[in-house]
Motif scaffolding. Structure first.
Motif, PDB file in Angstrom:
ATOM      1  N   PRO A 108     -53.835  -6.087  24.207  1.00  0.00           N
ATOM      2  CA  PRO A 108     -53.531  -6.185  22.776  1.00  0.00           C
ATOM      3  C   PRO A 108     -54.459  -5.360  21.892  1.00  0.00           C
ATOM      4  O   PRO A 108     -54.047  -4.906  20.823  1.00  0.00           O
ATOM      5  CB  PRO A 108     -53.656  -7.682  22.485  1.00  0.00           C
ATOM      6  N   VAL A 115     -51.238  -8.298  15.539  1.00  0.00           N
ATOM      7  CA  VAL A 115     -50.777  -8.278  16.922  1.00  0.00           C
ATOM      8  C   VAL A 115     -50.664  -9.723  17.398  1.00  0.00           C
ATOM      9  O   VAL A 115     -51.588 -10.522  17.221  1.00  0.00           O
ATOM     10  CB  VAL A 115     -51.739  -7.488  17.830  1.00  0.00           C
ATOM     11  N   GLY A 172     -46.796  -5.775  17.766  1.00  0.00           N
ATOM     12  CA  GLY A 172     -47.721  -5.334  16.729  1.00  0.00           C
ATOM     13  C   GLY A 172     -46.982  -4.722  15.550  1.00  0.00           C
ATOM     14  O   GLY A 172     -45.974  -4.030  15.717  1.00  0.00           O
TER      15      GLY A 172
END
Length: 315
Positions: A266, A300, A237
């Motif tokens: 995530p 991400v 990320g």
């Protein structure tokens, strides 16, 4: 609720000075006093995010009383552990050109009774906790195995635990399988005993921490973003940052963002990155509120740029 544990909190005094000249009288142009410690910062960030938190910390003397008052003024519930020694006072000298000089005191030495009271206070306060976040250095009187014992007790009580520490305390705690550890690049390199030059090097180091026992690793790579390595995958990320004002507490803000978003996957990484990016664009140790976050600036991906050199490689 997110319970934070700060074994070695502090009262942080920051003085703004034009320049720092050794041996001379330096007149400050500004002064501020803040409650300090990594776990304290996580509680401050959780509160800023609009979530409930309880901060467990040993407090003693006038500095400890002031830390409690400052946290109470910020709406943070404190579960104090009374100690005979005085809470440490740290000093930071912030020069006009951005250079920051910090003087961190060693802190009090906890007795055996105070050590047990600290563990017992965590146990009593953890009944309503979704996560326990244990953060920072250990004071004198607590052995490096203290975090390992705390992780084991938390798991016995069925509570997930996040750990942000370094050195022998981190190494010993890994054997108790903390649910997430949050090292930075330097701490990753220290555990694996080798330099980190690329993001791929950081991924391999995080994987080794998992082999040593960590269930998941949330690694802060500074300007290069963050990594999440877990049994369900590896994600990278990053976020656009227009201007960096202060990186004080940014890692703590990231951990808070990760935990308030569930602490897995995530989506939680995206929250961690958003909180960290917002924190570095705020002055001092100010923690971001939801209004400060810019989710659109966060990316991400599972396609980790393993060959990308780190902006600040760890030798």
């Amino acid at each position: 609720m997110i319970l934070t544990v700060t074994p070695n909190p502090s009262l942080d005094r920051t003085y703004e000075v034009p320049s720092l000249d050794r041996g001379e009288v330096v007149r400050a142009t500004g002064e501020r006093v803040d409650p300090g410690g990594k776990g304290v910062n996580v509680s401050r960030a959780v509160t800023a995010a609009g979530r409930r938190t309880v901060a467990v910390l040993p407090l003693g003397g006038a500095p400890g009383a002031l830390v409690a008052d400052l946290l109470d003024a910020q709406g943070i519930e404190v579960a104090p552990v009374p100690i005979t020694g005085a809470t440490r006072s740290n000093i930071a000298l912030a020069e006009a050109d951005g250079v920051l000089t910090k003087i961190n005191a060693p802190g009090p030495e906890l007795t055996e009774a105070e050590r047990e009271l600290l563990l017992d206070t965590v146990r009593r306060q953890s009944h309503d906790a979704d996560w326990i976040a244990c953060c920072g250095s250990l004071p004198r009187g607590l052995a490096p195995s203290w975090y390992a014992e705390l992780v084991a007790r938390a798991h016995t009580a069925g509570v997930r635990i996040a750990l942000d520490t370094s050195g022998p305390a981190l190494r010993q705690a890994l054997g108790e399988r903390p649910d997430v550890v949050k090292p930075n690049a330097e701490e990753l390199a220290e555990v694996v005993g080798r330099p980190l030059a690329t993001i791929g090097d950081a991924v391999k180091a995080a994987e080794e921490l998992r082999e040593l026992g960590a269930v998941a690793v949330l690694a802060s790579l500074g300007a290069d973003g963050q990594l999440l390595v877990s049994d369900t995958g590896t994600w990278y990320g990053s976020a656009r940052v227009d201007a960096v004002r202060s990186n004080v507490g940014a890692g703590d803000s990231s951990l808070a963002g990760f935990l308030v978003a569930g602490g897995a996957g995530p989506q939680a990484l995206a929250s961690a990155v958003a909180h960290g990016a917002a924190a570095v664009q705020l002055p001092g140790s100010v923690m971001p509120t939801p209004a400060d976050l810019d989710p659109a600036a966060v990316t991400v991906t599972a396609r980790v740029p393993v060959d990308r050199p780190l902006t600040e490689p760890v030798p």
